[in-house]
Design an enzyme around this catalytic site. Structure first.
Site, PDB file in Angstrom:
ATOM      1  N   SER A  50       7.133  -1.803  -1.779  1.00 21.15           N
ATOM      2  CA  SER A  50       7.554  -1.118  -0.564  1.00 21.15           C
ATOM      3  C   SER A  50       8.794  -0.253  -0.833  1.00 21.15           C
ATOM      4  O   SER A  50       8.759   0.624  -1.682  1.00 21.15           O
ATOM      5  CB  SER A  50       7.794  -2.143   0.552  1.00 21.15           C
ATOM      6  OG  SER A  50       7.894  -1.506   1.799  1.00 21.15           O
ATOM      7  N   ASP A 182       1.235  -1.876   2.731  1.00 22.87           N
ATOM      8  CA  ASP A 182       2.435  -2.389   2.071  1.00 22.87           C
ATOM      9  C   ASP A 182       2.151  -3.555   1.127  1.00 22.87           C
ATOM     10  O   ASP A 182       1.512  -4.543   1.504  1.00 22.87           O
ATOM     11  CB  ASP A 182       3.406  -2.845   3.166  1.00 22.87           C
ATOM     12  CG  ASP A 182       4.829  -3.007   2.673  1.00 22.87           C
ATOM     13  OD1 ASP A 182       5.027  -3.631   1.619  1.00 22.87           O
ATOM     14  OD2 ASP A 182       5.740  -2.489   3.352  1.00 22.87           O
TER      15      ASP A 182
END
Length: 326
Positions: A50, A182
């Site tokens: 991320s 993510d």
């Protein structure tokens, strides 16, 4: 680190955490300044999820941590723009932010602009998750003969894929039409991702691995008694944080069992509940925290990691194409 430093394989692992990635970048910038080093000189592989993935991409492409700090400070407000708090209401029914602002920030920033993953000068492993196939997805530089595809991907696509946090951003559908979200879904703390890559694909002996693991801060949280016997309603506001925290702790403790505590340094400071959020922070507060923590951490970094200089990384595709540009 003793006389066998040349045989050591060092990994830099960077957690996810939204705009709190500013903390990780600021810690690395302070270490460079305090120790008069280039942080990437001392690592053979970098893995990040991320926001940690975006930092890893920047480092791999030659950006210094101070430049990445500037990127977050400059672009954060536009990426997480929330005029009058209207997106807080919309968030209950629809993703909170569009991807366009993050894409624009990556594409227009010197160092990221026009780059593909294969331009990285460090081995990188960037986790994502394939929502459509219900399977993990890892972007990797061409550091093994098996890795023939990911290096062609534009950096902005990799950045969007690893950071598409559910409910905050839509899935990234720009990589072969896969629905990528993510990497924090399964590897918010990617320390095991890095260790696994070193052992399974690069044939690094376990006893030669050293890991510097950076979190983005750990909120001091009291879990209410209602969770003990609670149903969906009681767990609604806690389930994500419990799962993310459990994953991070589980990965770290498994890594400790594999390598031993003398081979892992973990920096993930405690902060009061409600001080920092994934999409909203007080920059001066976060920078102050990074300054404080890096000052304490610098001697440990110097002792454990600084004496090792990573050997030059040569992408496999450059060998197979006899030096031609990708």
């Amino acid at each position: 680190m003793k006389s066998d430093d040349s045989e050591v394989f060092q990994i830099l692992s960077l957690d996810g955490g939204g705009i709190k990635g500013l903390f990780s970048a600021a810690v690395l910038a302070a270490l460079e300044d305090d120790l008069n080093i280039n942080i990437t000189d001392h690592f053979d592989l970098i893995t990040g999820t991320s926001t940690g993935g975006i930092i890893a991409l920047g480092l791999g492409l030659g950006l210094r941590p101070a430049q990445i700090v500037n990127f977050y400070a400059r672009e954060g407000p536009s990426i997480f723009k929330n005029c009058l708090g209207l997106r807080n209401v919309r968030h209950w029914f629809y993703r909170k932010y569009p991807q366009q602002n993050l894409r624009r920030a990556i594409e227009n920033t010197e160092g990221f602009k026009g780059k593909i993953l294969g331009d990285a000068t460090k081995r990188l492993v960037i986790p994502s998750y394939n929502l459509g196939e219900d399977d993990v997805y890892l972007f990797k530089t061409p550091h093994h003969t098996r890795l023939k595809r990911d290096w062609k991907e534009p950096v902005w696509k990799v950045a969007l894929a690893t950071s598409a946090a559910p409910t905050f951003f839509p899935a990234c559908t720009d990589v072969g039409a896969a629905r990528l979200i993510d990497g924090g879904i399964w590897a918010n703390n990617p320390i095991l991702v890095g260790i696994t890559e070193a052992v399974s694909l690069l044939d690094v002996p376990m006893d030669k691995i050293r890991v510097c693991s950076l979190g983005t801060s750990d909120e001091v949280t009291w879990r209410p008694q209602s969770l003990t016997h609670g149903g969906k309603l009681a767990w609604a506001s806690s389930v994500v944080s419990v799962i993310m925290r459990g994953q991070s702790l589980g990965a770290h403790k498994q890594a400790l069992h594999l390598l031993g505590s003398d081979k892992i340094s973990r920096l993930d400071p405690k902060v009061p509940k409600g001080l920092l959020f994934l999409d909203k922070v007080d920059v001066s507060t976060l920078m102050g925290k990074a300054s404080h923590e890096s000052r304490i951490f610098a001697p440990e970094f110097e002792t454990r990691f600084q004496s090792h200089t990573a050997k030059p990384y040569v992408p496999i595709y450059r060998e197979s194409t006899k030096g031609e540009s990708p």
